[in-house]
Design a protein around this motif. Structure first.
Motif, mmCIF file in Angstrom:
data_model
loop_
_atom_site.group_PDB
_atom_site.id
_atom_site.type_symbol
_atom_site.label_atom_id
_atom_site.label_comp_id
_atom_site.label_asym_id
_atom_site.label_seq_id
_atom_site.Cartn_x
_atom_site.Cartn_y
_atom_site.Cartn_z
ATOM 1 N N GLY A 82 0.819 -1.215 0.000
ATOM 2 C CA GLY A 82 0.000 0.000 0.000
ATOM 3 C C GLY A 82 0.849 1.259 0.000
ATOM 4 N N ALA A 83 1.906 1.257 0.795
ATOM 5 C CA ALA A 83 2.803 2.409 0.841
ATOM 6 C C ALA A 83 3.491 2.620 -0.501
ATOM 7 C CB ALA A 83 3.844 2.220 1.946
ATOM 8 N N ALA A 84 3.926 1.542 -1.132
ATOM 9 C CA ALA A 84 4.600 1.644 -2.428
ATOM 10 C C ALA A 84 3.662 2.214 -3.489
ATOM 11 C CB ALA A 84 5.131 0.283 -2.861
ATOM 12 N N LYS A 85 2.384 1.837 -3.426
ATOM 13 C CA LYS A 85 1.409 2.382 -4.381
ATOM 14 C C LYS A 85 1.215 3.871 -4.158
ATOM 15 C CE LYS A 85 -1.200 -1.814 -5.299
ATOM 16 N NZ LYS A 85 -2.456 -2.536 -5.092
ATOM 17 N N LEU A 86 1.078 4.272 -2.889
ATOM 18 C CA LEU A 86 0.895 5.692 -2.583
ATOM 19 C C LEU A 86 2.093 6.529 -3.014
ATOM 20 C CD1 LEU A 86 -0.753 5.638 0.963
ATOM 21 C CD2 LEU A 86 -1.737 6.543 -1.149
ATOM 22 N N MET A 87 3.264 5.957 -2.871
ATOM 23 C CA MET A 87 4.501 6.674 -3.201
ATOM 24 C C MET A 87 4.946 6.455 -4.640
ATOM 25 S SD MET A 87 6.719 5.913 0.155
ATOM 26 C CE MET A 87 6.178 6.427 1.763
ATOM 27 N N GLU A 88 4.151 5.677 -5.382
ATOM 28 C CA GLU A 88 4.473 5.336 -6.763
ATOM 29 C C GLU A 88 5.896 4.787 -6.853
ATOM 30 O OE1 GLU A 88 3.613 8.841 -9.067
ATOM 31 O OE2 GLU A 88 1.469 8.664 -8.698
ATOM 32 N N GLY A 89 6.206 3.868 -5.920
ATOM 33 C CA GLY A 89 7.559 3.328 -5.827
ATOM 34 C C GLY A 89 7.762 1.999 -6.524
ATOM 35 N N GLY A 90 6.738 1.474 -7.169
ATOM 36 C CA GLY A 90 6.875 0.183 -7.827
ATOM 37 C C GLY A 90 6.680 -0.963 -6.845
ATOM 38 N N GLY A 91 7.091 -2.134 -7.245
ATOM 39 C CA GLY A 91 6.909 -3.320 -6.418
ATOM 40 C C GLY A 91 7.851 -3.339 -5.223
ATOM 41 N N VAL A 92 7.369 -3.933 -4.130
ATOM 42 C CA VAL A 92 8.181 -4.063 -2.922
ATOM 43 C C VAL A 92 9.014 -5.331 -3.045
ATOM 44 C CG1 VAL A 92 8.163 -4.319 -0.414
ATOM 45 C CG2 VAL A 92 6.445 -2.870 -1.539
ATOM 46 N N LYS A 93 10.320 -5.213 -2.877
ATOM 47 C CA LYS A 93 11.219 -6.365 -2.975
ATOM 48 C C LYS A 93 11.482 -6.967 -1.607
ATOM 49 C CE LYS A 93 13.491 -4.632 -7.069
ATOM 50 N NZ LYS A 93 14.742 -4.172 -7.654
ATOM 51 N N GLN A 94 11.771 -6.116 -0.621
ATOM 52 C CA GLN A 94 12.028 -6.627 0.719
ATOM 53 C C GLN A 94 11.766 -5.536 1.746
ATOM 54 O OE1 GLN A 94 16.147 -7.734 0.221
ATOM 55 N NE2 GLN A 94 16.834 -5.978 1.396
ATOM 56 N N THR A 95 11.491 -5.992 2.963
ATOM 57 C CA THR A 95 11.244 -5.095 4.092
ATOM 58 C C THR A 95 11.979 -5.660 5.293
ATOM 59 O OG1 THR A 95 9.029 -4.663 3.225
ATOM 60 C CG2 THR A 95 9.440 -4.032 5.508
ATOM 61 N N MET A 96 12.543 -4.782 6.098
ATOM 62 C CA MET A 96 13.239 -5.212 7.304
ATOM 63 C C MET A 96 12.811 -4.316 8.452
ATOM 64 S SD MET A 96 16.029 -4.882 9.568
ATOM 65 C CE MET A 96 16.903 -3.536 8.887
ATOM 66 N N VAL A 97 12.467 -4.960 9.568
ATOM 67 C CA VAL A 97 12.103 -4.234 10.781
ATOM 68 C C VAL A 97 13.107 -4.624 11.853
ATOM 69 C CG1 VAL A 97 10.323 -3.820 12.514
ATOM 70 C CG2 VAL A 97 9.658 -4.310 10.143
ATOM 71 N N ALA A 98 13.879 -3.660 12.320
ATOM 72 C CA ALA A 98 14.875 -3.914 13.364
ATOM 73 C C ALA A 98 14.305 -3.431 14.694
ATOM 74 C CB ALA A 98 16.180 -3.182 13.048
ATOM 75 N N MET A 99 14.314 -4.307 15.688
ATOM 76 C CA MET A 99 13.796 -3.998 17.015
ATOM 77 C C MET A 99 14.905 -4.214 18.040
ATOM 78 S SD MET A 99 10.267 -6.111 16.388
ATOM 79 C CE MET A 99 11.169 -7.431 15.585
ATOM 80 N N GLU A 100 14.690 -3.801 19.252
ATOM 81 C CA GLU A 100 15.691 -4.004 20.294
ATOM 82 C C GLU A 100 15.976 -5.481 20.534
ATOM 83 O OE1 GLU A 100 14.548 -1.980 23.858
ATOM 84 O OE2 GLU A 100 14.601 -0.016 22.885
ATOM 85 N N GLU A 101 14.949 -6.315 20.455
ATOM 86 C CA GLU A 101 15.093 -7.735 20.796
ATOM 87 C C GLU A 101 14.997 -8.669 19.597
ATOM 88 O OE1 GLU A 101 16.017 -8.680 23.840
ATOM 89 O OE2 GLU A 101 15.996 -6.560 24.412
ATOM 90 N N GLY A 102 15.118 -8.153 18.397
ATOM 91 C CA GLY A 102 15.074 -9.015 17.226
ATOM 92 C C GLY A 102 14.822 -8.250 15.949
ATOM 93 N N SER A 103 14.737 -8.986 14.866
ATOM 94 C CA SER A 103 14.476 -8.401 13.554
ATOM 95 C C SER A 103 13.492 -9.270 12.792
ATOM 96 C CB SER A 103 15.775 -8.314 12.736
ATOM 97 O OG SER A 103 16.706 -7.493 13.375
#
Length: 159
Positions: A82-103
């Motif tokens: 949804g974010a990629a569509k709003l930003m006209e960024g094309g397809g999403v290839k990968q996403t990473m979420v880094a947290m204090e206790e894991g990723s």
């Protein structure tokens, strides 16, 4: 890791289970891995036995088990698309979420299917991303509608 039963599965399904097991066993820092279909259903899991433990009311595994991870991966996938569509960024290839206790790592496989990995906070992110890309490269072309159906049925029978 609980080894999933591959008895009665096609060669392609057994190969995907093998690839998933190797990802968990060979890559340092990986807690759990899941593959989710475009409609949010878990197709593969690194710890299918954990689902039945949760259903029985036991919480013996870490947060971020494959059953929970599948839900998270599906949500992150939907949000980033949804974010990629709003930003006209094309397809999403990968996403990473880094947290204090894991990723949490999410990578597109094919036709909306996603690979999700829950890892330790001190993992080598580039190593995990590399091995995820290898999995995607090997799995993407075999993840046909027939194979997705077979994997869904095998996950349902494991519960």
């Amino acid at each position: 890791m609980t080894a999933p039963s591959t008895f009665g599965l096609s060669t392609e399904a057994r190969n995907l289970h093998w690839l998933l097991s190797n990802l968990v066993e060979e890559v340092p820092g990986v807690h759990s891995v899941t593959v989710v279909s475009s409609d949010g259903l878990m197709l593969l899991s690194s710890d299918p036995g954990h689902q039945s433990a949760q259903a029985a009311g036991r919480q013996d595994g870490p947060r971020g088990s494959s059953a929970d991870l599948a839900t998270i991966v599906s949500g992150i996938g939907s949000l980033t698309v949804g974010a990629a569509k709003l930003m006209e960024g094309g397809g999403v290839k990968q996403t990473m979420v880094a947290m204090e206790e894991g990723s949490v790592f999410v990578m597109s496989i094919s036709d909306g299917s996603l690979l999700g990995v829950h890892a330790t906070p001190d993992c080598d992110m580039s190593v995990i991303a590399y091995h995820m890309a290898l999995f995607v490269g090997r799995a993407g072309h075999v993840l046909t509608p027939e194979l997705r159906s077979e994997l869904r049925k095998s996950m349902e029978s494991a519960q």
